[in-house]
Design a protein around this motif. Sequence first.
Motif, PDB file in Angstrom:
ATOM      1  N   VAL A  60       0.824  -1.199   0.000  1.00 36.45           N
ATOM      2  CA  VAL A  60       0.000   0.000   0.000  1.00 36.45           C
ATOM      3  C   VAL A  60       0.863   1.256   0.000  1.00 36.45           C
ATOM      4  O   VAL A  60       0.497   2.272  -0.579  1.00 36.45           O
ATOM      5  N   ARG A  61       2.019   1.187   0.638  1.00 30.80           N
ATOM      6  CA  ARG A  61       2.891   2.367   0.699  1.00 30.80           C
ATOM      7  C   ARG A  61       3.292   2.800  -0.709  1.00 30.80           C
ATOM      8  O   ARG A  61       3.300   3.998  -1.030  1.00 30.80           O
ATOM      9  N   GLU A  62       3.624   1.845  -1.565  1.00 27.49           N
ATOM     10  CA  GLU A  62       3.997   2.184  -2.941  1.00 27.49           C
ATOM     11  C   GLU A  62       2.808   2.752  -3.709  1.00 27.49           C
ATOM     12  O   GLU A  62       2.948   3.710  -4.476  1.00 27.49           O
ATOM     13  N   LEU A  63       1.628   2.152  -3.506  1.00 23.51           N
ATOM     14  CA  LEU A  63       0.435   2.696  -4.157  1.00 23.51           C
ATOM     15  C   LEU A  63       0.212   4.139  -3.743  1.00 23.51           C
ATOM     16  O   LEU A  63      -0.112   4.993  -4.577  1.00 23.51           O
ATOM     17  N   CYS A  64       0.395   4.437  -2.458  1.00 23.64           N
ATOM     18  CA  CYS A  64       0.157   5.793  -1.972  1.00 23.64           C
ATOM     19  C   CYS A  64       1.169   6.784  -2.557  1.00 23.64           C
ATOM     20  O   CYS A  64       0.819   7.934  -2.839  1.00 23.64           O
ATOM     21  N   VAL A  65       2.394   6.356  -2.748  1.00 27.93           N
ATOM     22  CA  VAL A  65       3.399   7.213  -3.372  1.00 27.93           C
ATOM     23  C   VAL A  65       2.978   7.556  -4.800  1.00 27.93           C
ATOM     24  O   VAL A  65       3.035   8.724  -5.230  1.00 27.93           O
ATOM     25  N   LEU A  66       2.544   6.547  -5.553  1.00 22.89           N
ATOM     26  CA  LEU A  66       2.117   6.778  -6.934  1.00 22.89           C
ATOM     27  C   LEU A  66       0.842   7.621  -6.984  1.00 22.89           C
ATOM     28  O   LEU A  66       0.705   8.501  -7.840  1.00 22.89           O
ATOM     29  N   SER A  67      -0.084   7.372  -6.066  1.00 26.21           N
ATOM     30  CA  SER A  67      -1.329   8.142  -6.046  1.00 26.21           C
ATOM     31  C   SER A  67      -1.070   9.601  -5.700  1.00 26.21           C
ATOM     32  O   SER A  67      -1.682  10.505  -6.275  1.00 26.21           O
ATOM     33  N   GLU A  68      -0.155   9.847  -4.758  1.00 27.47           N
ATOM     34  CA  GLU A  68       0.162  11.236  -4.414  1.00 27.47           C
ATOM     35  C   GLU A  68       0.775  11.962  -5.608  1.00 27.47           C
ATOM     36  O   GLU A  68       0.474  13.135  -5.852  1.00 27.47           O
ATOM     37  N   ALA A  69       1.624  11.256  -6.354  1.00 24.79           N
ATOM     38  CA  ALA A  69       2.214  11.861  -7.549  1.00 24.79           C
ATOM     39  C   ALA A  69       1.129  12.225  -8.565  1.00 24.79           C
ATOM     40  O   ALA A  69       1.182  13.289  -9.191  1.00 24.79           O
ATOM     41  N   CYS A  70       0.132  11.356  -8.721  1.00 30.57           N
ATOM     42  CA  CYS A  70      -0.973  11.648  -9.638  1.00 30.57           C
ATOM     43  C   CYS A  70      -1.755  12.869  -9.166  1.00 30.57           C
ATOM     44  O   CYS A  70      -2.144  13.721  -9.968  1.00 30.57           O
ATOM     45  N   GLY A  71      -1.992  12.959  -7.857  1.00 32.71           N
ATOM     46  CA  GLY A  71      -2.695  14.111  -7.324  1.00 32.71           C
ATOM     47  C   GLY A  71      -1.941  15.401  -7.541  1.00 32.71           C
ATOM     48  O   GLY A  71      -2.530  16.426  -7.900  1.00 32.71           O
ATOM     49  N   TYR A  72      -0.637  15.360  -7.355  1.00 35.92           N
ATOM     50  CA  TYR A  72       0.182  16.558  -7.534  1.00 35.92           C
ATOM     51  C   TYR A  72       0.169  17.022  -8.991  1.00 35.92           C
ATOM     52  O   TYR A  72       0.191  18.224  -9.272  1.00 35.92           O
ATOM     53  N   ALA A  73       0.129  16.061  -9.912  1.00 41.23           N
ATOM     54  CA  ALA A  73       0.138  16.392 -11.337  1.00 41.23           C
ATOM     55  C   ALA A  73      -1.253  16.673 -11.889  1.00 41.23           C
ATOM     56  O   ALA A  73      -1.398  16.927 -13.081  1.00 41.23           O
ATOM     57  N   ALA A  74      -2.286  16.626 -11.035  1.00 48.36           N
ATOM     58  CA  ALA A  74      -3.678  16.820 -11.467  1.00 48.36           C
ATOM     59  C   ALA A  74      -4.080  15.796 -12.521  1.00 48.36           C
ATOM     60  O   ALA A  74      -4.827  16.091 -13.447  1.00 48.36           O
ATOM     61  N   ALA A  75      -3.553  14.575 -12.365  1.00 45.00           N
ATOM     62  CA  ALA A  75      -3.852  13.493 -13.296  1.00 45.00           C
ATOM     63  C   ALA A  75      -5.009  12.681 -12.744  1.00 45.00           C
ATOM     64  O   ALA A  75      -4.824  11.843 -11.848  1.00 45.00           O
ATOM     65  N   GLY A  76      -6.204  12.929 -13.242  1.00 42.70           N
ATOM     66  CA  GLY A  76      -7.387  12.215 -12.779  1.00 42.70           C
ATOM     67  C   GLY A  76      -7.428  10.813 -13.349  1.00 42.70           C
ATOM     68  O   GLY A  76      -7.838  10.617 -14.494  1.00 42.70           O
ATOM     69  N   LEU A  77      -6.997   9.829 -12.560  1.00 42.58           N
ATOM     70  CA  LEU A  77      -6.891   8.442 -13.017  1.00 42.58           C
ATOM     71  C   LEU A  77      -7.487   7.507 -11.972  1.00 42.58           C
ATOM     72  O   LEU A  77      -7.391   7.761 -10.771  1.00 42.58           O
TER      73      LEU A  77
END
Length: 355
Positions: A78-95
């Motif tokens: 889950v920690r890795e998923l959260c790192v990737l999800s935070e990056a998506c949020g920062y980039a405004a990438a709605g995925l």
Amino acid sequence: MAAAGPTFEELADRAAELAQLRASADAVLARAWSASAARDLLDTAGPAYEPALWTTVVELGWPEVMVDADAGGGGAGVRELCVLSEACGYAAAGLPLAATAAAMWAEGGCADGIAVVLPQPGQLAAGAVSGSWPAVAYAQVAARLLVLGDDAGTPVLCAVSASAPGVRRTPVVPIDHNPAANVEFDGAPCTLLAEGEEAVRRHREAVRRMMLGEIAELVGVAAAANAAAVDYAGTRVAFGKPIGTFQAVKHRLVDQRADIEVGRALVARAADAVDRARPDAAAIASLAAFWALDRLVHVPEGAVQVFGGIGYTWEHQAHVHLRRAARLAMSLGGRAAHRGVAAGWLHGLLAGERA
């Protein structure tokens, strides 16, 4: 005797691995996406969703991050998923990254297409599912929907193909314009994934993993909004001075940064608790959700106030973060419920109990 925790060197190595993953994710998203691109999608007639961007992250294996390596996945947590999800949020990438990653974990393997875990149960009879779910994020573009059903008193976790007979998806337009839909099953055929206590456990854990991924995404959204406001406060001049030198603006930005760091720390703690199957995982996850609903969701609002009049215009990208934060907050459930779980756990700790 309690098992020894990780050593300082192990913690340092782990932090370095996660930082490297975040840097790699940021680099990919910076090349492929931007908040301006997200804003431009809001001007189109369709949903604010870019299939090509999703294809990019699929090719990198992000949705499969929590699937065991033996099943063809990333073998991470889950920690890795959260790192990737935070990056998506920062980039405004709605995925639909958190939803699909959680669904693949529940399925126990890699499968093509977007998948969504439906948080509320349905009814199962003769191998077919019935039920309805309003405004399910990314349901318009999902290939599979996972649902916990009840078959004559026996819990059953199953997957339903979005194109199966008996499945109806009615598009809706949420505040961030993601391809959401009202979902209805009327005797839809399904594929059995688990039953009994294992079905309940797997569904509960999948929903929790999806929630933590969405909280992490909200951390990224808040961080991007605050960073943009900091940059603006350093260049916007009023009364002969940058507005960032005014105490009211300065204090707001610092307080928001503190809220972001607390949120990030809570997500990391909750993710580690889930990965290690700790008994307090549910309580810490609720604490992270409560913080997100109580503090993080307001950071983009504060950023818009720093921007002033320009922040309220359609041309400015501030509303992209504001919309995304509001939609993510809606997906986290009731603030009072999370507060109750977290407060009960903290009370137990203070009383010398262990949840």
